[in-house]
Write a protein that holds these residues in place. Structure first.
Motif, PDB file in Angstrom:
ATOM      1  N   GLY B   8      16.945 -48.985 -21.821  1.00 31.07           N
ATOM      2  CA  GLY B   8      16.213 -47.723 -21.832  1.00 31.07           C
ATOM      3  C   GLY B   8      15.183 -47.718 -22.931  1.00 31.07           C
ATOM      4  N   SER B   9      13.929 -47.781 -22.556  1.00 31.33           N
ATOM      5  CA  SER B   9      12.873 -47.758 -23.564  1.00 31.33           C
ATOM      6  C   SER B   9      12.603 -46.338 -24.042  1.00 31.33           C
ATOM      7  CB  SER B   9      11.578 -48.358 -22.996  1.00 31.33           C
ATOM      8  OG  SER B   9      11.150 -47.623 -21.867  1.00 31.33           O
ATOM      9  N   HIS B  10      13.050 -45.367 -23.238  1.00 29.44           N
ATOM     10  CA  HIS B  10      12.807 -43.976 -23.595  1.00 29.44           C
ATOM     11  C   HIS B  10      14.016 -43.133 -23.180  1.00 29.44           C
ATOM     12  CE1 HIS B  10       9.401 -40.851 -24.203  1.00 29.44           C
ATOM     13  NE2 HIS B  10      10.562 -40.346 -24.532  1.00 29.44           N
ATOM     14  N   VAL B  11      14.535 -42.374 -24.126  1.00 30.00           N
ATOM     15  CA  VAL B  11      15.648 -41.472 -23.868  1.00 30.00           C
ATOM     16  C   VAL B  11      15.238 -40.058 -24.275  1.00 30.00           C
ATOM     17  CG1 VAL B  11      18.003 -40.846 -24.550  1.00 30.00           C
ATOM     18  CG2 VAL B  11      17.431 -43.243 -24.135  1.00 30.00           C
ATOM     19  N   SER B  12      15.496 -39.111 -23.388  1.00 31.29           N
ATOM     20  CA  SER B  12      15.167 -37.706 -23.674  1.00 31.29           C
ATOM     21  C   SER B  12      16.438 -36.871 -23.641  1.00 31.29           C
ATOM     22  CB  SER B  12      14.176 -37.164 -22.639  1.00 31.29           C
ATOM     23  OG  SER B  12      12.956 -37.859 -22.696  1.00 31.29           O
ATOM     24  N   VAL B  13      16.620 -36.062 -24.659  1.00 31.07           N
ATOM     25  CA  VAL B  13      17.785 -35.170 -24.720  1.00 31.07           C
ATOM     26  C   VAL B  13      17.318 -33.795 -25.170  1.00 31.07           C
ATOM     27  CG1 VAL B  13      19.376 -37.065 -25.241  1.00 31.07           C
ATOM     28  CG2 VAL B  13      18.350 -35.741 -27.103  1.00 31.07           C
ATOM     29  N   SER B  14      18.173 -32.828 -24.942  1.00 33.76           N
ATOM     30  CA  SER B  14      17.926 -31.482 -25.444  1.00 33.76           C
ATOM     31  C   SER B  14      18.554 -31.333 -26.818  1.00 33.76           C
ATOM     32  CB  SER B  14      18.511 -30.443 -24.494  1.00 33.76           C
ATOM     33  OG  SER B  14      17.934 -30.543 -23.217  1.00 33.76           O
ATOM     34  N   GLU B  15      17.995 -30.462 -27.594  1.00 35.16           N
ATOM     35  CA  GLU B  15      18.560 -30.194 -28.914  1.00 35.16           C
ATOM     36  C   GLU B  15      20.002 -29.745 -28.759  1.00 35.16           C
ATOM     37  OE1 GLU B  15      16.453 -27.238 -31.162  1.00 35.16           O
ATOM     38  OE2 GLU B  15      16.917 -28.221 -33.054  1.00 35.16           O
ATOM     39  N   GLY B  16      20.901 -30.361 -29.542  1.00 36.60           N
ATOM     40  CA  GLY B  16      22.317 -30.035 -29.464  1.00 36.60           C
ATOM     41  C   GLY B  16      23.109 -30.930 -28.531  1.00 36.60           C
ATOM     42  N   ALA B  17      22.426 -31.702 -27.720  1.00 33.40           N
ATOM     43  CA  ALA B  17      23.099 -32.598 -26.781  1.00 33.40           C
ATOM     44  C   ALA B  17      23.488 -33.905 -27.451  1.00 33.40           C
ATOM     45  CB  ALA B  17      22.202 -32.866 -25.577  1.00 33.40           C
ATOM     46  N   LEU B  18      24.379 -34.627 -26.781  1.00 35.67           N
ATOM     47  CA  LEU B  18      24.810 -35.935 -27.264  1.00 35.67           C
ATOM     48  C   LEU B  18      23.661 -36.941 -27.171  1.00 35.67           C
ATOM     49  CD1 LEU B  18      27.118 -38.006 -28.022  1.00 35.67           C
ATOM     50  CD2 LEU B  18      27.357 -38.334 -25.544  1.00 35.67           C
ATOM     51  N   VAL B  19      23.535 -37.747 -28.219  1.00 35.78           N
ATOM     52  CA  VAL B  19      22.582 -38.847 -28.210  1.00 35.78           C
ATOM     53  C   VAL B  19      23.353 -40.153 -28.018  1.00 35.78           C
ATOM     54  CG1 VAL B  19      20.892 -40.155 -29.545  1.00 35.78           C
ATOM     55  CG2 VAL B  19      20.977 -37.660 -29.752  1.00 35.78           C
ATOM     56  N   LEU B  20      22.922 -40.951 -27.047  1.00 30.52           N
ATOM     57  CA  LEU B  20      23.515 -42.266 -26.814  1.00 30.52           C
ATOM     58  C   LEU B  20      22.387 -43.270 -26.598  1.00 30.52           C
ATOM     59  CD1 LEU B  20      25.758 -44.304 -26.214  1.00 30.52           C
ATOM     60  CD2 LEU B  20      25.776 -43.469 -23.841  1.00 30.52           C
ATOM     61  N   LEU B  21      22.248 -44.207 -27.517  1.00 32.50           N
ATOM     62  CA  LEU B  21      21.252 -45.264 -27.396  1.00 32.50           C
ATOM     63  C   LEU B  21      22.010 -46.581 -27.278  1.00 32.50           C
ATOM     64  CD1 LEU B  21      18.691 -44.132 -30.118  1.00 32.50           C
ATOM     65  CD2 LEU B  21      18.851 -43.442 -27.729  1.00 32.50           C
ATOM     66  N   SER B  80      25.317 -34.311 -31.741  1.00 29.30           N
ATOM     67  CA  SER B  80      24.429 -33.183 -31.496  1.00 29.30           C
ATOM     68  C   SER B  80      23.025 -33.514 -31.992  1.00 29.30           C
ATOM     69  CB  SER B  80      24.963 -31.931 -32.202  1.00 29.30           C
ATOM     70  OG  SER B  80      24.098 -30.849 -32.034  1.00 29.30           O
ATOM     71  N   ALA B  81      22.098 -33.626 -31.067  1.00 29.58           N
ATOM     72  CA  ALA B  81      20.734 -34.009 -31.431  1.00 29.58           C
ATOM     73  C   ALA B  81      20.003 -32.884 -32.141  1.00 29.58           C
ATOM     74  CB  ALA B  81      19.973 -34.414 -30.174  1.00 29.58           C
ATOM     75  N   HIS B  82      19.158 -33.292 -33.063  1.00 27.57           N
ATOM     76  CA  HIS B  82      18.299 -32.352 -33.778  1.00 27.57           C
ATOM     77  C   HIS B  82      16.858 -32.766 -33.535  1.00 27.57           C
ATOM     78  CE1 HIS B  82      16.466 -30.270 -37.243  1.00 27.57           C
ATOM     79  NE2 HIS B  82      17.505 -29.458 -37.126  1.00 27.57           N
ATOM     80  N   MET B  83      15.978 -31.787 -33.590  1.00 29.08           N
ATOM     81  CA  MET B  83      14.564 -32.081 -33.351  1.00 29.08           C
ATOM     82  C   MET B  83      14.056 -33.198 -34.270  1.00 29.08           C
ATOM     83  SD  MET B  83      13.561 -30.102 -30.896  1.00 29.08           S
ATOM     84  CE  MET B  83      11.781 -29.969 -31.027  1.00 29.08           C
ATOM     85  N   SER B  84      14.575 -33.235 -35.473  1.00 27.91           N
ATOM     86  CA  SER B  84      14.112 -34.232 -36.441  1.00 27.91           C
ATOM     87  C   SER B  84      14.582 -35.653 -36.112  1.00 27.91           C
ATOM     88  CB  SER B  84      14.592 -33.858 -37.847  1.00 27.91           C
ATOM     89  OG  SER B  84      16.010 -33.832 -37.887  1.00 27.91           O
ATOM     90  N   ASP B  85      15.437 -35.793 -35.103  1.00 31.59           N
ATOM     91  CA  ASP B  85      15.898 -37.129 -34.700  1.00 31.59           C
ATOM     92  C   ASP B  85      14.887 -37.855 -33.818  1.00 31.59           C
ATOM     93  OD1 ASP B  85      19.243 -35.806 -34.286  1.00 31.59           O
ATOM     94  OD2 ASP B  85      18.366 -36.834 -36.026  1.00 31.59           O
ATOM     95  N   ALA B  86      13.860 -37.159 -33.389  1.00 31.38           N
ATOM     96  CA  ALA B  86      12.855 -37.785 -32.535  1.00 31.38           C
ATOM     97  C   ALA B  86      12.161 -38.912 -33.295  1.00 31.38           C
ATOM     98  CB  ALA B  86      11.832 -36.748 -32.094  1.00 31.38           C
TER      99      ALA B  86
END
Lengths: 115, 114
Positions: B8-21, B80-86
């Motif tokens: 996955g070259s690009h992953v999109s999540v909503s704020e507060g959602a789980l991040v999995l790379l 939980s994703a945060h906007m600053s994780d982008a």
């Protein structure tokens, strides 16, 4: 950790010219490396800068194009010679401190654009 | 030879959602594995590293990764994703046990939407 600075932070150069990038570390380090990050790509190792001896180059990179110096344990330079637009990249210096298990720390990079 | 594949070259999540790379590696020796993050127009920052100690590694900013030898994986997660994780995230493996050069994956761009 280590504080690593690079100069210049960015430059725009003309085809056929050369640019020397400096990497300065605030403490003595065991190993120093130079990486290239082409636009939209990952990092590729150019060479390992050896203190007091010639650098060790990776496949596809040659000394005539990317001469490297490392006069002491805290400083290294990378020169990009006879530049072409294909050399437009971010060039990053990294260092390893201490034992084999330690991490590589990266400098902020030099963003080079060749016209 | 060592190599790293980031799925996955690009992953999109909503704020507060789980991040999995996702990161899978190939190594002829027990690997040392790393995750780095690169914020726009900045250098690389180490998130965490695995060097044959605990298989679950905790890093900065709430990230963690689990080394699974049977799956040759080293996936990066955050509850939980945060906007600053982008940012751009790179998985890397040491070329040998001496911990010298790093072999990087192609990177995964994480986007976080509100």
């Amino acid at each position: 950790s280590a504080v690593i600075s690079q100069k210049p932070s960015r430059d725009i150069c003309q085809r056929g010219t050369s640019l020397t990038i400096q990497c300065q570390v605030d403490s003595q380090v065991t190993m120093m490396f130079w990486y290239r990050q082409q636009p939209g790509q990952s990092l590729t190792l150019i060479a390992t800068a050896n203190q007091g001896s010639e650098a060790t180059y990776e496949s596809g990179f040659v000394i005539d194009k990317f001469p490297i110096s490392r006069p002491n344990l805290t400083f290294s330079t990378l020169t990009v010679s006879n530049m072409s637009p294909e050399d437009s990249s971010i060039y990053l210096c990294s260092v390893r401190i201490g034992t084999a298990l330690d991490t590589q720390y990266f400098g902020p990079g030099t963003r080079l654009t060749v016209l | 030879a060592q190599s790293v594949t980031q799925l996955g070259s690009h992953v999109s999540v909503s704020e507060g959602a789980l991040v999995l790379l996702r990161c899978n590696y190939s190594s002829s020796v027990p690997p040392y594995l790393f995750w780095y993050v690169q914020y726009p127009n900045q250098g690389l920052q180490l998130l965490l590293k695995y060097t044959s100690a605990a298989t679950l590694v905790k890093g900065i900013n709430g990230f963690e990764a689990e080394f699974k030898k049977s799956e040759t994986s080293f996936h990066l997660t955050k509850p939980s994703a945060h906007m600053s994780d982008a940012a751009e995230y790179f998985c890397a493996v040491s070329r040998n046990q001496a911990g010298t050069a790093l072999i990087f994956g192609k990177g995964t761009t994480l986007s976080v939407s509100s």
